[in-house]
Motif scaffolding. Structure first.
Motif, PDB file in Angstrom:
ATOM      1  N   ALA A   1       0.847  -1.190   0.000  1.00  0.00           N
ATOM      2  CA  ALA A   1       0.000   0.000   0.000  1.00  0.00           C
ATOM      3  C   ALA A   1       0.885   1.243   0.000  1.00  0.00           C
ATOM      4  O   ALA A   1       2.048   1.197   0.391  1.00  0.00           O
ATOM      5  CB  ALA A   1      -0.914   0.008   1.219  1.00  0.00           C
TER       6      ALA A   1
ATOM      7  N   HIS B   1      -3.627   4.590  -0.400  1.00  0.00           N
ATOM      8  CA  HIS B   1      -4.089   3.750  -1.509  1.00  0.00           C
ATOM      9  C   HIS B   1      -3.677   2.311  -1.188  1.00  0.00           C
ATOM     10  O   HIS B   1      -2.481   2.037  -0.986  1.00  0.00           O
ATOM     11  CB  HIS B   1      -3.468   4.183  -2.842  1.00  0.00           C
TER      12      HIS B   1
ATOM     13  N   SER C   1      -2.924  -1.753  -1.721  1.00  0.00           N
ATOM     14  CA  SER C   1      -2.082  -2.409  -2.733  1.00  0.00           C
ATOM     15  C   SER C   1      -2.860  -2.704  -4.011  1.00  0.00           C
ATOM     16  O   SER C   1      -2.311  -2.640  -5.111  1.00  0.00           O
ATOM     17  CB  SER C   1      -1.489  -3.698  -2.160  1.00  0.00           C
ATOM     18  N   GLY C   2      -4.156  -2.996  -3.878  1.00  0.00           N
ATOM     19  CA  GLY C   2      -4.960  -3.288  -5.065  1.00  0.00           C
ATOM     20  C   GLY C   2      -5.316  -2.065  -5.874  1.00  0.00           C
ATOM     21  O   GLY C   2      -5.805  -2.180  -7.008  1.00  0.00           O
ATOM     22  N   ASP C   3      -5.070  -0.871  -5.309  1.00  0.00           N
ATOM     23  CA  ASP C   3      -5.385   0.370  -6.022  1.00  0.00           C
ATOM     24  C   ASP C   3      -4.237   0.851  -6.897  1.00  0.00           C
ATOM     25  O   ASP C   3      -4.411   1.771  -7.698  1.00  0.00           O
ATOM     26  CB  ASP C   3      -5.721   1.484  -5.014  1.00  0.00           C
TER      27      ASP C   3
ATOM     28  N   MET D   1      -0.277  -2.370 -11.713  1.00  0.00           N
ATOM     29  CA  MET D   1       0.770  -3.390 -11.819  1.00  0.00           C
ATOM     30  C   MET D   1       1.118  -3.608 -13.287  1.00  0.00           C
ATOM     31  O   MET D   1       0.263  -3.521 -14.163  1.00  0.00           O
ATOM     32  CB  MET D   1       0.301  -4.706 -11.205  1.00  0.00           C
TER      33      MET D   1
ATOM     34  N   ARG E   1       5.121  -2.656  -9.429  1.00  0.00           N
ATOM     35  CA  ARG E   1       4.018  -1.894  -8.853  1.00  0.00           C
ATOM     36  C   ARG E   1       4.403  -0.413  -8.942  1.00  0.00           C
ATOM     37  O   ARG E   1       5.460  -0.011  -8.459  1.00  0.00           O
ATOM     38  CB  ARG E   1       3.766  -2.294  -7.404  1.00  0.00           C
TER      39      ARG E   1
END
Length: 320
Positions: free
Chosen positions: A105, A155, A157-159, A162, A171
């Motif tokens: 994140a 934000h 990690s999925g935001d 990648m 990332r």
């Protein structure tokens, strides 16, 4: 036509064609339960783009009933970015933010005119123990934003975008790379990426950003025939497109951006383009004029009894 007093590369002269302008081996500080390695500022180089502070935290193993306790402390005229590979940190600040920082994140805290925050291990993690490993960086703010209102942005990690292809996994924490752009709104042109490169693979690094550097996390990489191990900061020569080759599966941070328009001064947790602003912040903290941290009001780090003047930092210029 502009002209720079820089000689042309000389055939066979390694120094004139070296893609790595500066190599920094961070100095290590043992904090007891955890070792911290500080790459910036260094006597060799104080800033890369807006980055004026670059610390590696750990890796460290915390047993039950142990953790980190960074008591409330102030910042001015900078932004912090905490990025973890392993473990968790509980962030609280004087805006009322309470955010658990987790791996992958992005956690951006703009101090602006002034903010106070603490970083601790949560009670839950103290009961279970944890391994902690990550980076904390500071970015200087443009002069026009130094006294802006403080803010905290998170934000997950999925935001973050990648990129995965040809043995590269990246990332994008801040800025643009590999045709993808981070959602993080930074205060100036900033590049920050977490890169994994499979053994034997190559990755080009374009000269899209004026100042660029790599910080090696794990594995071994090779640039222009030179090999680099974990825990090294490599400032890349401006304007050169280079290629990184992984001699073993490697992880490194790619960071940089546009340099600040003038020097910055640094003392303790304060950064500013004006040394007199740092002197004012010292007085404000000593007299208790900063806001407190909700949920963490009872504790704080006192102003250090350090009588030295703020140090001047600008690119590759040595401290005076």
């Amino acid at each position: 036509m502009s002209w720079s007093p820089c000689p042309d590369p000389v055939l066979g002269d390694r120094e004139t064609v070296n893609a790595v302008e500066t190599l920094i081996v961070p100095r290590a500080v043992d904090l007891g339960d955890m070792e911290v390695r500080r790459a910036l500022p260094s006597t060799k180089r104080q800033m890369v783009g807006p980055f004026i502070f670059f610390d590696q935290m750990g890796p460290a193993e915390f047993l039950t009933d142990h953790g980190i306790d960074v008591r409330p402390h102030p910042h001015i005229n900078l932004a912090t970015l905490t990025y973890l590979f392993e473990g968790e940190i509980l962030h609280r600040d004087s805006l009322g933010t309470e955010q658990t920082i987790r791996p992958g994140a992005v956690n951006w805290m703009k101090a602006g005119q002034g903010i106070v925050h603490s970083e601790r291990t949560s009670e839950q993690k103290r009961k279970s123990g944890q391994r902690l490993f990550g980076l904390q960086t500071w970015m200087a703010l443009p002069e026009a934003q130094e006294e802006s209102a403080p803010e905290f942005l998170h934000h997950g990690s999925g935001d973050l975008p990648m990129f995965e292809a040809e043995g590269i996994k990246a990332r994008i924490i801040a800025g643009q790379a590999f045709g993808k752009a981070s959602a993080l709104r930074t205060s100036s042109e900033t590049l920050y990426g977490d890169i994994e490169l499979q053994s034997g693979r190559r990755m080009p690094i374009d000269a899209d950003y004026e100042e660029r550097a790599l910080y090696t996390i794990s594995g071994e990489i090779e640039i222009a025939g030179d090999r680099f191990e974990p825990g090294q900061l490599l400032v890349l020569r401006p304007g050169d497109a280079i290629t990184v080759r992984a001699r073993s599966t490697a992880r490194f941070m790619l960071f940089g951006g546009a340099p600040m328009g003038g020097p910055r001064y640094i003392w303790w947790n304060f950064v500013s383009s004006r040394p007199e602003r740092i002197e004012a912040a010292k007085e404000e903290w000593a007299r208790g004029r900063f806001d407190t941290v909700p949920g963490d009001e009872a504790d704080f780090i006192p102003l250090p009894q350090d009588k030295t003047k703020p140090r001047r930092a600008m690119g590759g210029v040595y401290y005076p």
